[in-house]
Write a protein that holds these residues in place. Structure first.
Motif, PDB file in Angstrom:
ATOM      1  N   TRP A 196       0.860  -1.179   0.000  1.00 20.10           N
ATOM      2  CA  TRP A 196       0.000   0.000   0.000  1.00 20.10           C
ATOM      3  C   TRP A 196       0.895   1.228   0.000  1.00 20.10           C
ATOM      4  N   ARG A 197       0.324   2.384  -0.297  1.00 18.26           N
ATOM      5  CA  ARG A 197       1.123   3.607  -0.450  1.00 18.26           C
ATOM      6  C   ARG A 197       0.824   4.587   0.673  1.00 18.26           C
ATOM      7  N   LEU A 198       1.883   5.126   1.282  1.00 18.17           N
ATOM      8  CA  LEU A 198       1.699   6.170   2.283  1.00 18.17           C
ATOM      9  C   LEU A 198       1.326   7.461   1.560  1.00 18.17           C
ATOM     10  N   SER A 199       0.044   7.816   1.620  1.00 24.89           N
ATOM     11  CA  SER A 199      -0.413   9.013   0.896  1.00 24.89           C
ATOM     12  C   SER A 199      -0.484  10.257   1.780  1.00 24.89           C
ATOM     13  N   GLU A 200      -0.485  10.072   3.090  1.00 30.26           N
ATOM     14  CA  GLU A 200      -0.571  11.229   3.982  1.00 30.26           C
ATOM     15  C   GLU A 200      -0.055  10.838   5.367  1.00 30.26           C
ATOM     16  N   SER A 243       9.070   7.894   3.482  1.00 30.53           N
ATOM     17  CA  SER A 243       8.715   9.103   2.738  1.00 30.53           C
ATOM     18  C   SER A 243       7.306   8.992   2.177  1.00 30.53           C
ATOM     19  N   PRO A 244       6.576  10.093   2.095  1.00 30.91           N
ATOM     20  CA  PRO A 244       5.251  10.068   1.464  1.00 30.91           C
ATOM     21  C   PRO A 244       5.354   9.524   0.040  1.00 30.91           C
ATOM     22  N   GLY A 245       4.439   8.642  -0.302  1.00 37.41           N
ATOM     23  CA  GLY A 245       4.466   7.994  -1.605  1.00 37.41           C
ATOM     24  C   GLY A 245       5.142   6.641  -1.573  1.00 37.41           C
ATOM     25  N   ALA A 246       5.871   6.350  -0.507  1.00 35.75           N
ATOM     26  CA  ALA A 246       6.561   5.057  -0.400  1.00 35.75           C
ATOM     27  C   ALA A 246       5.573   3.943  -0.091  1.00 35.75           C
TER      28      ALA A 246
END
Length: 451
Positions: A204-208, A293-296
């Motif tokens: 999954w992606r860290l979006s916030e 990082s955001p997006g990672a």
């Protein structure tokens, strides 16, 4: 049609929609129960007395393993009956010739909630069990000092009361496949390839990421929003958990309470930074709240938590109690209740200082203004000379708590095991009394997600 009439029609529509939702939940639960009962009857058979497969669970793993064990024995032609430890009575245990126990341990050696009545009513003084053959599968986590503490206690208690071990206790560290294979082998069962260990982690992606408590005297708490891959269905219920695979320690997934519902379109977590004495951040919390990082990408999998879901309590009044990042599990339930239009909810939450630790304050205030929270009690331990905690507040409003229990409220507790959860448990026992408290536990109206 007048404005008042339109409002009335809208209100009626909301009520009807909520009634339909409650009916659907009730029907689904009845079908689930009927299926479970049918499975139990099929496993028991009609011949000789069935062996008991008994489980004491907190997050549902022990229950799942108990059913896997029972189905494996049934495939070998052995009649079995599956029961939670809290549903077992002394006469049943005395009369059964064989029992297999799947027992999880909670916190530092404690019995799980799914075995609390068994400990109080049966382990306190059942007497001799000379005709019982048994085996114990003990589930635990070696990061705790009293690894498999309850499973070990249960095994020794059975042996001290004259029961005969079929084989030595099998201890499992974090669903270790080798230990589970050992259990299956000693019972003559084939391995189950559909267990939790076979569920893959998905990126999954860290979006916030949001820092929720700047200026706090405590360590930092962050809200993380994790967005799914496009081909992943959002399938979880309020109260469920997520397991995160940490690159620095991939063999030991970390579990977090999910703070959102599928309708939100993402998994949200509340993560507190763990700080070591030398100033280093914990491997998992440091990675999630600082290094990442955001997006990672974050490898994760959803873990159902049947013991903390709403289930039969979906239409009941809810008393939600917690502290710190325990707000995550309570927040998911509140979001589910808000989506259903059910405002019969009381939130009692504790943290350090109102100025810096009023987590999710605007969201909670909006729910209260909209009538989706009928009562909110915030307790800030350091805003007065004498420390005050949620368990103290419960005792201060004991009459109101008792009234909620009398009208059928379910109590959900989420947060730290030490201090908060033990204090809340003692306060609720005092307020409800022995019989009412036992009834709440037996009927699933007292549920905890604590750590």
């Amino acid at each position: 049609m007048t404005i008042d009439a339109l409002r009335g029609a809208a209100a009626a529509g909301t009520v009807l929609a909520y009634a339909a939702l409650c009916g659907a939940i009730w029907w689904r639960e009845q079908r689930r129960k009927a299926a479970s009962q049918a499975s139990a009857r099929a496993l028991a058979g009609n011949g000789k007395a069935p062996a008991l497969v008994l489980f004491g669970t907190q997050t549902g793993q022990a229950e799942a393993l108990a059913w896997q064990t029972a189905k494996g024995l049934h495939a070998l032609g052995m009649p079995v009956r599956v029961l939670p430890l809290n549903a077992l009575d002394a006469d049943m245990l005395r009369s059964t010739p064989r029992a297999l126990f799947v027992a999880s341990t909670y916190g530092e050696g404690d019995a799980p909630d799914g075995a609390s009545l068994f400990v109080e009513k049966i382990m306190a003084g059942i007497g001799a069990l000379p005709s019982l053959r048994y085996a114990v599968l003990a589930l635990g986590d070696r990061q705790y000092q009293n690894f498999c503490g309850f499973g070990r206690q249960l095994d020794e208690w059975l042996h001290a009361n004259g029961a005969k071990r079929e084989f030595a206790r099998v201890e499992v560290d974090n669903a270790d496949p080798a230990a589970l294979a050992q259990w299956n082998s000693r019972l003559g069962l084939a391995g189950d390839e559909e267990g939790e260990s076979a569920t893959p982690f998905t990126p999954w992606r860290l979006s916030e990421r949001e820092w929720l408590n700047p200026g706090s005297v405590g360590t930092s708490i962050h809200r993380l929003v994790l967005s799914p891959p496009s081909d992943v269905a959002l399938l979880w219920q309020s109260g469920d958990l997520v397991q995160v695979e940490v690159p620095a320690d991939p063999t030991r997934p970390r579990e977090y309470s999910i703070a959102s519902i599928p309708e939100d379109g993402a998994i949200e977590l509340l993560v507190r930074q763990e700080m070591h004495p030398d100033g280093r951040l914990g491997l998992a919390s440091g990675w999630l709240t600082d290094t990442l990082s955001p997006g990672a990408q974050v490898p994760l999998r959803i873990k159902p938590h049947p013991s903390f879901r709403l289930g039969d309590n979906a239409a009941r009044p809810l008393l939600l109690i917690g502290n710190g990042t325990g707000l995550a599990g309570l927040r998911s339930h509140l979001r589910a209740r808000a989506a259903a239009g059910n405002g019969d909810n009381w939130l009692l939450f504790g943290e350090r200082n109102a100025a810096h630790d009023s987590l999710c304050h605007d969201e909670i205030a909006a729910w209260q203004s909209a009538g989706l929270l009928s009562r909110v009690d915030r307790v800030f331990s350091r805003d007065q000379p004498e420390r005050a905690y949620v368990q103290h507040r419960l005792l201060q409003v004991a009459d109101e708590v008792s009234a909620w229990i009398d009208r059928g409220a379910a109590v959900y507790v989420c947060g730290s095991l030490q201090g908060m959860a033990s204090g809340v448990d003692a306060a609720l026992r005092q307020i409800a009394g022995t019989d009412r408290f036992a009834d709440m536990v037996a009927n699933g109206r007292y549920r905890r997600d604590i750590y």
